[in-house]
Design an enzyme around this catalytic site. Structure first.
Site, PDB file in Angstrom:
ATOM      1  N   ASP A   1      -6.069   1.846  -3.496  1.00  0.00           N
ATOM      2  CA  ASP A   1      -7.280   1.667  -2.691  1.00  0.00           C
ATOM      3  C   ASP A   1      -7.582   2.878  -1.811  1.00  0.00           C
ATOM      4  O   ASP A   1      -8.579   2.872  -1.086  1.00  0.00           O
ATOM      5  CB  ASP A   1      -7.209   0.379  -1.858  1.00  0.00           C
ATOM      6  CG  ASP A   1      -6.207   0.440  -0.713  1.00  0.00           C
ATOM      7  OD1 ASP A   1      -5.367   1.356  -0.686  1.00  0.00           O
ATOM      8  OD2 ASP A   1      -6.258  -0.470   0.155  1.00  0.00           O
TER       9      ASP A   1
ATOM     10  N   SER B   1       0.829  -1.202   0.000  1.00  0.00           N
ATOM     11  CA  SER B   1       0.000   0.000   0.000  1.00  0.00           C
ATOM     12  C   SER B   1       0.869   1.260   0.000  1.00  0.00           C
ATOM     13  O   SER B   1       1.618   1.504  -0.929  1.00  0.00           O
ATOM     14  CB  SER B   1      -0.959  -0.030   1.190  1.00  0.00           C
ATOM     15  OG  SER B   1      -1.851   1.046   1.151  1.00  0.00           O
TER      16      SER B   1
END
Length: 472
Positions: free
Chosen positions: A248, A110
């Site tokens: 995301d 991430s």
């Protein structure tokens, strides 16, 4: 074959579950460690897993392909078939998994620093729960030879993700708008540009790089703040859209290049989708309740598994979001009169498109979407390379003594009128301001959140708090 106890492996390697998946230093994420995690996950799915397709995707970190090869070898060793989806946003892989009813594994760290990476697991029903994580951690597996390469990329997952949004919004939604896409090393950069173009925008790619950039949408640095303002002025942009590394979490800039806070993005997106119930972590802005837009607001610990657990207990139109801007679409949400299929995992594309659509429908600039919201503003940042043990010791001191509070904040904020230990330590002071400290669940960092009546004051409170902690 090597017998590996996952609990012992976690202790030995340092690769462990955080707020979202198993993460650790790249140097610790050996092929054997990654294969063991994969086998433990598949073992937990039971006998039904044998022979099944397992979707596998990666982000653009240079370490991700090697980790994916180890995961693929473990998938084959378990008697399953690798459905390799290549580089794509995490929500695209999750949508593919849900649509086909198959498990999925995403190799991504991430937003965390370059020297780290991670693995995120999905069952056929969505993200694994904390109970699933515990089951993986308690497993013992047999790891054999890690042979073989990654198969050819299956493009279906990325194509379906693009169609999810181009079929929901009109093809001329963004006609006449100039939208900048801060590409950096985001796994979503190409599909994001394509979606915006499909919806009529003139798209300008900005700062594309092959070097991984750890964009943290909760702690945007001054360099990126200035970049946004410069791009907006230079290119006369109506908006700037970006994401973190795996796509995301959104980073949304208005026409001046100022980046919108993730919790405000979630608030606006939930309203646009007609949500009745909002599920969000305790760190998010109290404007959510003060807006009066929702029948129910459920507060949770920080981390998508906790938000998802809250969403599963909610009814009506259900939306979830986090302070980082990641939006989780629950049941009974609507776009332009059309039902939106649930996608209960963090997504960056939906909130970006929702805000762009709101601005077009209202005939206003992006910055004007904030007009009329309750005047509560949040800011956040973190101290990097701050050991989790040191963070926990600090919170223990602050909870044990009033003098400890005063040594950090003095008397300027007034007395503490509310203490919330849902996740870390969140203090509401007599003057209405809020300070919240918690150890990161993904890296050795101490995070600080603050809320005040102006964005400037919230940022000052964050800066001063972290500066005092850093000074010891």
């Amino acid at each position: 074959m090597t017998t590996i106890n996952i609990q012992q492996m976690m202790a030995d390697s340092g690769v462990a579950f955080g707020t979202s998946g198993a993460r650790g230093l790249v140097s610790q994420m050996s092929g054997e460690v990654c294969a063991a995690y994969t086998l433990a996950f598949l073992q937990g799915l039971g006998s039904a897993c044998s022979g099944q397709r397992i979707a596998l995707g990666i982000d653009l970190r240079p370490s991700s392909p090697a980790i994916a090869r180890a995961c693929a070898a473990a998938i084959r060793e378990a008697g399953c078939v690798v459905d390799y989806c290549g580089v794509l946003p995490t929500p695209a892989l999750a949508l593919h998994s849900l649509a086909l009813g198959i498990p999925a594994i995403m190799v991504t760290g991430s937003h965390i620093p370059f020297d780290r990476n991670g693995i995120k697991f999905y069952t056929a029903q969505g993200e694994i729960s904390k109970a699933d994580e515990a089951a993986i951690a308690g497993a013992t597996v047999e790891v054999g030879e890690l042979a073989g390469d990654l198969p050819a990329v299956n493009p279906v997952a990325l194509d379906q993700f693009r169609l999810r949004y181009t079929e929901l919004f009109s093809a001329d939604l963004l006609k006449g708008w100039r939208v900048g896409v801060y590409e950096h090393s985001s796994a979503a950069r190409d599909v994001l540009k394509q979606i915006l173009s499909d919806l009529g925008a003139e798209v300008l790619g900005l700062e594309r790089t092959d070097t991984f950039v750890p964009i943290d949408t909760e702690a945007v640095g001054e360099e990126d703040r200035q970049r946004g303002r410069t791009w907006a002025a230079q290119h006369k942009l109506d908006a700037i859209i970006s994401t973190d590394g795996d796509g995301d979490r959104p980073l949304i800039g208005d026409e001046t290049g100022d980046w919108l806070r993730g919790d405000v993005v979630g608030l606006l997106c939930s309203h646009f989708l007609g949500a009745d119930t909002v599920v969000t972590p305790v760190s998010c802005n109290t404007a959510i309740e003060a807006s009066g837009w929702f029948k129910q607001v459920i507060r949770t610990r920080i981390g998508s598994p906790y938000v998802i657990a809250g969403m599963e207990q909610a009814s009506g139109g259900v939306a979830g979001f986090e302070a980082n801007g990641g939006f989780l679409a629950g049941n009974n949400l609507v776009v332009n009169g059309h039902p939106l299929a649930a996608l209960p995992t963090r997504d960056s594309i939906l909130p970006a498109l929702a805000l762009l659509a709101m601005a077009r429908q209202q005939g206003c600039k992006m910055s004007e979407l904030l007009n009329g919201l309750p005047q509560r503003f949040t800011a956040s940042d973190r101290l990097q390379n701050f050991a989790v043990a040191d963070s926990r010791a600090l919170l223990e001191r602050l909870q044990a003594s009033e003098d400890a509070y005063r040594s950090l904040w003095g008397d300027a904020l007034g007395a503490v009128v509310k203490r919330d230990t849902t996740d870390g330590l969140r203090l509401t002071f007599a003057n209405g301001e809020i300070a919240h400290l918690r150890p990161s669940g993904n890296a050795p960092e101490l995070r600080c959140y603050a809320e005040a009546d102006s964005v400037e004051r919230a940022q000052v409170l964050v800066n001063e708090t972290l500066a005092k902690i850093a000074q010891g």
